[in-house]
Design a protein around this motif. Structure first.
Motif, short mmCIF file in Angstrom:
data_model
loop_
_atom_site.label_atom_id
_atom_site.label_comp_id
_atom_site.label_asym_id
_atom_site.label_seq_id
_atom_site.Cartn_x
_atom_site.Cartn_y
_atom_site.Cartn_z
N PHE A 108 2.57 1.75 13.17
CA PHE A 108 3.77 1.90 12.35
C PHE A 108 3.57 2.97 11.27
O PHE A 108 4.48 3.75 11.00
N LEU A 109 2.40 2.99 10.66
CA LEU A 109 2.09 3.99 9.64
C LEU A 109 1.25 5.10 10.28
O LEU A 109 0.21 4.83 10.89
N LYS A 110 1.69 6.33 10.14
CA LYS A 110 1.01 7.45 10.79
C LYS A 110 -0.29 7.83 10.09
O LYS A 110 -1.15 8.49 10.66
N SER A 111 -0.44 7.44 8.83
CA SER A 111 -1.69 7.69 8.11
C SER A 111 -2.03 6.44 7.31
O SER A 111 -1.14 5.70 6.88
N PRO A 112 -3.33 6.16 7.10
CA PRO A 112 -3.74 4.94 6.40
C PRO A 112 -3.16 4.88 4.98
O PRO A 112 -3.24 5.83 4.23
N ASP A 113 -2.56 3.76 4.65
CA ASP A 113 -1.99 3.55 3.33
C ASP A 113 -2.06 2.05 3.04
O ASP A 113 -1.13 1.31 3.35
N PRO A 114 -3.17 1.57 2.44
CA PRO A 114 -3.36 0.13 2.24
C PRO A 114 -2.25 -0.54 1.44
O PRO A 114 -1.82 -1.65 1.79
N PHE A 115 -1.79 0.12 0.37
CA PHE A 115 -0.77 -0.50 -0.47
C PHE A 115 0.54 -0.67 0.29
O PHE A 115 1.15 -1.74 0.29
N LEU A 116 0.97 0.41 0.98
CA LEU A 116 2.20 0.33 1.75
C LEU A 116 2.05 -0.67 2.89
O LEU A 116 2.99 -1.42 3.21
N ALA A 117 0.87 -0.72 3.48
CA ALA A 117 0.61 -1.68 4.56
C ALA A 117 0.73 -3.11 4.03
O ALA A 117 1.30 -3.99 4.70
N ALA A 118 0.19 -3.37 2.84
CA ALA A 118 0.27 -4.71 2.25
C ALA A 118 1.71 -5.13 2.02
O ALA A 118 2.09 -6.28 2.27
N LEU A 119 2.53 -4.18 1.54
CA LEU A 119 3.94 -4.47 1.32
C LEU A 119 4.66 -4.78 2.64
O LEU A 119 5.44 -5.73 2.74
N LEU A 120 4.40 -3.95 3.64
CA LEU A 120 5.04 -4.15 4.95
C LEU A 120 4.63 -5.49 5.57
O LEU A 120 5.47 -6.21 6.12
N ILE A 121 3.36 -5.80 5.48
CA ILE A 121 2.89 -7.07 6.04
C ILE A 121 3.57 -8.24 5.33
O ILE A 121 4.01 -9.20 5.97
N GLY A 122 3.70 -8.14 4.01
CA GLY A 122 4.36 -9.19 3.25
C GLY A 122 5.82 -9.36 3.65
O GLY A 122 6.30 -10.47 3.84
#
Length: 300
Positions: A108-122
């Motif tokens: 889903f995310l084309k480049s690693p982004d932990p913060f954005l990933a955490a928001l999306l997972i939530g």
């Protein structure tokens, strides 16, 4: 909330849609966001991440499926058949979708982004859990295990507190196995998911309602009163009311609670007394012990 259809096929399609939507959001975010970004969370996904970290050769979906089936079996023997009927549907749907998504080359995310990933997972977890909650479904994860533990060992504790303790434990272990940053992101995920679940199930927060319940008999009335007092930690006011059509007198139970709490009470009433009658009324404010201080002048 989703209205309950009156036709048999309408009810079936509604239930199927709830299961599919919940399983889709919950499983897709694990495969397409959480794993590619090296993230984790509490609950069953967090446990599966820990297991597959130590045993990288294992399939994530297979581990998830195995653990779900184990929890369903435990719930069946601990609480009975009635408690697992709505767990089985998501218990099967989740791993099936996980297996399918595992074989799709997509991130889903084309480049690693932990913060954005955490928001999306939530957000995705919140949608999955909130939609499932509306239908009364459980995925067979820590929520189900928490109910088993309460039923068998910790009757004095709330189910939500038991589940929170398990999820926090999983996140703490993840901090040692992965790193502290990932554990902190998992906490962000949990907070976001909680807000999304609240938005879906009640539409708003911070409000109170008055819930009036007329049980069908004394045993049901006693059971509901005990649940509200001991499980929900709320006061109950009762009075005798008379139905002029039947000329019968019954106890009416009045409870002041939040919309989210009313859903929990409603689910309990539906299980113990399907013939009960209930009304819900909005309350603009509540003054008194446990609510707004009646002495304050700015709590209108």
């Amino acid at each position: 909330m989703l209205r309950s259809p009156k036709t048999k096929w309408g009810k079936f399609l509604r239930e199927a849609l709830i299961v599919l939507v919940s399983a889709f959001f919950g499983s897709s975010v694990q495969i397409f966001v959480m794993i590619p970004n090296g993230m984790t969370s509490g609950g069953m996904p967090g446990v599966c991440r820990l297991i597959t970290h130590f045993f990288p050769g294992l399939s994530y979906s297979l581990v998830y499926y195995t653990l779900s089936m184990v929890i369903i079996i435990i719930a069946y023997f601990a609480m009975g058949k009635g408690e697992v009927k709505r767990i089985i549907a998501l218990g099967f749907a989740y791993p099936i979708m996980l297996f399918v998504f595992e074989h799709i080359d997509y991130e889903f995310l084309k480049s690693p982004d932990p913060f954005l990933a955490a928001l999306l997972i939530g957000v995705f977890y919140g949608v999955a859990t909130g939609v499932g909650y509306i239908g009364g479904y459980s995925s067979g994860g820590t929520d189900t295990l928490a109910r088993v533990l309460k039923f068998r060992f910790f009757n004095h504790l709330r189910t939500g507190d038991i589940q929170m303790a398990m999820d926090v434990t999983i996140i703490i272990i993840s901090a040692f196995v992965f790193d502290t940053n990932i554990a902190m992101y998992a906490i962000i995920t949990a907070v976001v998911a909680a807000y999304v679940i609240s938005a879906i199930t009640v539409g708003y927060s911070g409000k109170h309602i008055q819930l009036d319940i007329i049980p069908s008999g004394k045993d049901a009335s006693d059971a509901i009163t005990e649940f509200v007092l001991n499980e929900m930690k709320h006061a109950v006011t009762s009075h005798v009311s008379r139905g002029e059509y039947s000329k019968q007198e019954r106890r009416t139970l009045s409870i002041i609670c939040t919309p989210a709490e009313s859903i929990k009470i409603k689910k309990f009433v539906a299980d113990v007394d399907p013939k009960a009658f209930a009304t819900v009324m909005p309350v603009s404010n509540v003054w008194g012990a446990g609510f707004s201080d009646i002495r304050e002048v700015d709590n209108i």
